[in-house]
Design a protein around this motif. Structure first.
Motif, PDB file in Angstrom:
ATOM      1  N   UNK A 105       0.843  -1.188   0.000  1.00 26.01           N
ATOM      2  CA  UNK A 105       0.000   0.000   0.000  1.00 26.01           C
ATOM      3  C   UNK A 105       0.880   1.241   0.000  1.00 26.01           C
ATOM      4  N   UNK A 106       0.719   2.052  -1.054  1.00 28.15           N
ATOM      5  CA  UNK A 106       1.555   3.232  -1.268  1.00 28.15           C
ATOM      6  C   UNK A 106       0.717   4.483  -0.981  1.00 28.15           C
ATOM      7  N   UNK A 107       1.136   5.225   0.056  1.00 24.35           N
ATOM      8  CA  UNK A 107       0.387   6.409   0.487  1.00 24.35           C
ATOM      9  C   UNK A 107       0.915   7.692  -0.163  1.00 24.35           C
ATOM     10  N   UNK A 108       1.958   7.556  -1.002  1.00 25.91           N
ATOM     11  CA  UNK A 108       2.564   8.713  -1.653  1.00 25.91           C
ATOM     12  C   UNK A 108       3.769   9.215  -0.880  1.00 25.91           C
ATOM     13  N   UNK A 109       4.631   9.971  -1.556  1.00 23.51           N
ATOM     14  CA  UNK A 109       5.826  10.551  -0.931  1.00 23.51           C
ATOM     15  C   UNK A 109       6.746   9.496  -0.328  1.00 23.51           C
ATOM     16  N   UNK A 110       6.786   8.316  -0.956  1.00 28.20           N
ATOM     17  CA  UNK A 110       7.686   7.269  -0.484  1.00 28.20           C
ATOM     18  C   UNK A 110       7.203   6.515   0.738  1.00 28.20           C
ATOM     19  N   UNK A 111       5.977   6.773   1.183  1.00 25.84           N
ATOM     20  CA  UNK A 111       5.415   6.092   2.360  1.00 25.84           C
ATOM     21  C   UNK A 111       4.703   4.822   1.904  1.00 25.84           C
ATOM     22  N   UNK A 112       5.250   3.673   2.284  1.00 27.26           N
ATOM     23  CA  UNK A 112       4.739   2.385   1.815  1.00 27.26           C
ATOM     24  C   UNK A 112       4.642   1.409   2.987  1.00 27.26           C
ATOM     25  N   UNK A 113       3.555   0.656   3.044  1.00 28.58           N
ATOM     26  CA  UNK A 113       3.428  -0.425   4.032  1.00 28.58           C
ATOM     27  C   UNK A 113       3.104  -1.719   3.297  1.00 28.58           C
ATOM     28  N   UNK A 114       3.628  -2.822   3.791  1.00 29.81           N
ATOM     29  CA  UNK A 114       3.397  -4.132   3.176  1.00 29.81           C
ATOM     30  C   UNK A 114       2.406  -4.926   4.004  1.00 29.81           C
ATOM     31  N   UNK A 115       1.381  -5.432   3.326  1.00 24.89           N
ATOM     32  CA  UNK A 115       0.391  -6.333   3.903  1.00 24.89           C
ATOM     33  C   UNK A 115      -0.469  -5.711   5.003  1.00 24.89           C
ATOM     34  N   UNK A 116      -0.243  -4.463   5.350  1.00 24.57           N
ATOM     35  CA  UNK A 116      -1.066  -3.776   6.344  1.00 24.57           C
ATOM     36  C   UNK A 116      -1.522  -2.440   5.776  1.00 24.57           C
ATOM     37  N   UNK A 117      -2.830  -2.280   5.642  1.00 21.56           N
ATOM     38  CA  UNK A 117      -3.427  -1.044   5.146  1.00 21.56           C
ATOM     39  C   UNK A 117      -3.918  -0.252   6.346  1.00 21.56           C
ATOM     40  N   UNK A 118      -3.304   0.887   6.594  1.00 20.72           N
ATOM     41  CA  UNK A 118      -3.679   1.716   7.741  1.00 20.72           C
ATOM     42  C   UNK A 118      -4.541   2.869   7.234  1.00 20.72           C
ATOM     43  N   UNK A 119      -5.675   3.115   7.917  1.00 22.75           N
ATOM     44  CA  UNK A 119      -6.685   4.051   7.433  1.00 22.75           C
ATOM     45  C   UNK A 119      -7.170   4.969   8.549  1.00 22.75           C
ATOM     46  N   UNK A 120      -7.530   6.208   8.205  1.00 19.96           N
ATOM     47  CA  UNK A 120      -8.134   7.105   9.195  1.00 19.96           C
ATOM     48  C   UNK A 120      -9.638   6.851   9.304  1.00 19.96           C
ATOM     49  N   UNK A 121     -10.160   6.952  10.510  1.00 24.51           N
ATOM     50  CA  UNK A 121     -11.576   6.718  10.769  1.00 24.51           C
ATOM     51  C   UNK A 121     -12.436   7.818  10.131  1.00 24.51           C
ATOM     52  N   UNK A 122     -13.569   7.407   9.565  1.00 24.77           N
ATOM     53  CA  UNK A 122     -14.582   8.335   9.045  1.00 24.77           C
ATOM     54  C   UNK A 122     -14.060   9.274   7.955  1.00 24.77           C
ATOM     55  N   UNK A 123     -13.120   8.781   7.153  1.00 28.65           N
ATOM     56  CA  UNK A 123     -12.615   9.570   6.038  1.00 28.65           C
ATOM     57  C   UNK A 123     -12.739   8.753   4.755  1.00 28.65           C
ATOM     58  N   UNK A 124     -13.218   9.399   3.682  1.00 30.32           N
ATOM     59  CA  UNK A 124     -13.385   8.694   2.415  1.00 30.32           C
ATOM     60  C   UNK A 124     -12.024   8.279   1.852  1.00 30.32           C
ATOM     61  N   UNK A 125     -11.925   7.008   1.464  1.00 29.24           N
ATOM     62  CA  UNK A 125     -10.683   6.434   0.944  1.00 29.24           C
ATOM     63  C   UNK A 125     -10.948   5.849  -0.435  1.00 29.24           C
TER      64      UNK A 125
END
Length: 310
Positions: A105-125
């Protein structure tokens, strides 16, 4: 059931409940009619058989009623599906990448996580779904969402996480030998906690990856050959370089060779010339028109660095 963790879960659950309820009702009704018929028209009751040529009313009935039932199920299914394709303009975009056999999962600006998708609550994704090799499918049961990841096809899914917690991610499209192990987690955090997590996420420098490893990934070599010593369709790359290998030649003779540059090149360009004993020939095709000699050299350099097979 009926405890989803996204804004889209209620629509899916409602459609499921309607279709399941109709199915159960029809199952009970049809079974009851069958049981009643067994007793009502039992031969022991001396019922006389009758001939009839047809019934317009009956024909209309069993066309109209199923048609109405199908329309009802379609309506609730469409009501659940339609919002899934209407992405809010302010949705936060994340690239979800599938490859044999992991999610990234690539969040942009070189921020990448493998096998774990981290998300903010109550925000459209909005997840942009990308496959780097074969067909995959990103499935998050708690969100009631599943979308395919197809090479060369732009697909997406969107949602609003409505509950904090950790939820399973699975690949729902058979994608090869380790498909069942292609798992992940979706972690939903309060927005301040998410912002803090993202700020502290280590930046991944793609340019720091060995070129030989990049070439192996780009050509899907790791779908058949592991880097950790585990046995897949082909022998592992771990400890390959410089090791003694027992191979079976094209003539069926068994011999021992030392895996150096020439062996690596031969295995890529003439994969059936010397097949490691215990593995099947004919499964790999020649990459002579795909991988250049310069790239083969870079692969050899990388193979020198990945340890001794235990």
């Amino acid at each position: 059931m009926f405890s989803g963790a996204s804004n889209l879960a209620d629509g899916v659950d409602k459609a499921f409940a309607v279709i399941f309820g109709i199915s159960i009702f029809l199952l009970i009704l049809i079974t009851a009619v069958m049981v009643w018929s067994l007793f009502r028209f039992n031969k022991k009751r001396h019922k006389e058989a009758m001939q009839f040529s047809g019934s317009v009313k009956l024909e209309i009935t069993w066309i109209v009623i199923p048609f109405i039932i199908v329309l009802i199920m379609f309506y609730y299914g469409w009501q659940g599906f339609k919002p899934m394709r209407n992405v809010p303009k302010d949705a936060m975009e994340i690239n979800a990448i599938g490859r044999m056999w992991e999610f990234e999962f690539n969040y942009g600006n070189g921020k990448i996580s493998k096998d774990t998708l981290v998300l903010p609550l109550n925000k459209a994704i909005k997840l942009n779904l990308i496959s780097e090799d074969v067909n995959h499918s990103l499935f998050i049961p708690a969100f009631r969402l599943k979308e395919d990841m197809v090479p060369g096809y732009d697909n997406y899914m969107w949602f609003i996480p409505t509950k904090e917690g950790t939820f399973d991610i699975l690949c729902a499209e058979y994608c090869g030998l380790l498909h069942s192990g292609m798992l992940g987690k979706a972690v939903v955090k309060a927005e301040p906690d998410y912002d803090n997590w993202l700020a502290n996420l280590t930046i991944t420098d793609r340019n720091a990856e060995p070129e030989g490893l990049t070439i192996l990934k780009d050509n899907s070599c790791l779908s058949c050959h592991s880097l950790d010593g585990s046995k897949l369709i082909g022998p592992s790359f771990k400890g390959l370089y410089g090791s003694e290998r027992t191979v079976v030649t094209e003539n069926g003779e068994t011999t021992t060779i030392t895996a150096m540059e020439e062996y690596v090149k031969s295995s890529i360009y003439e994969p059936n010339k010397e097949v490691v004993k215990g593995f099947n020939k004919g499964l790999m095709q020649s990459y002579i028109d795909v991988v250049s000699e310069e790239e083969v050299d870079k692969i050899s350099e990388y193979l020198k660095t990945i340890g001794v097979d235990e």
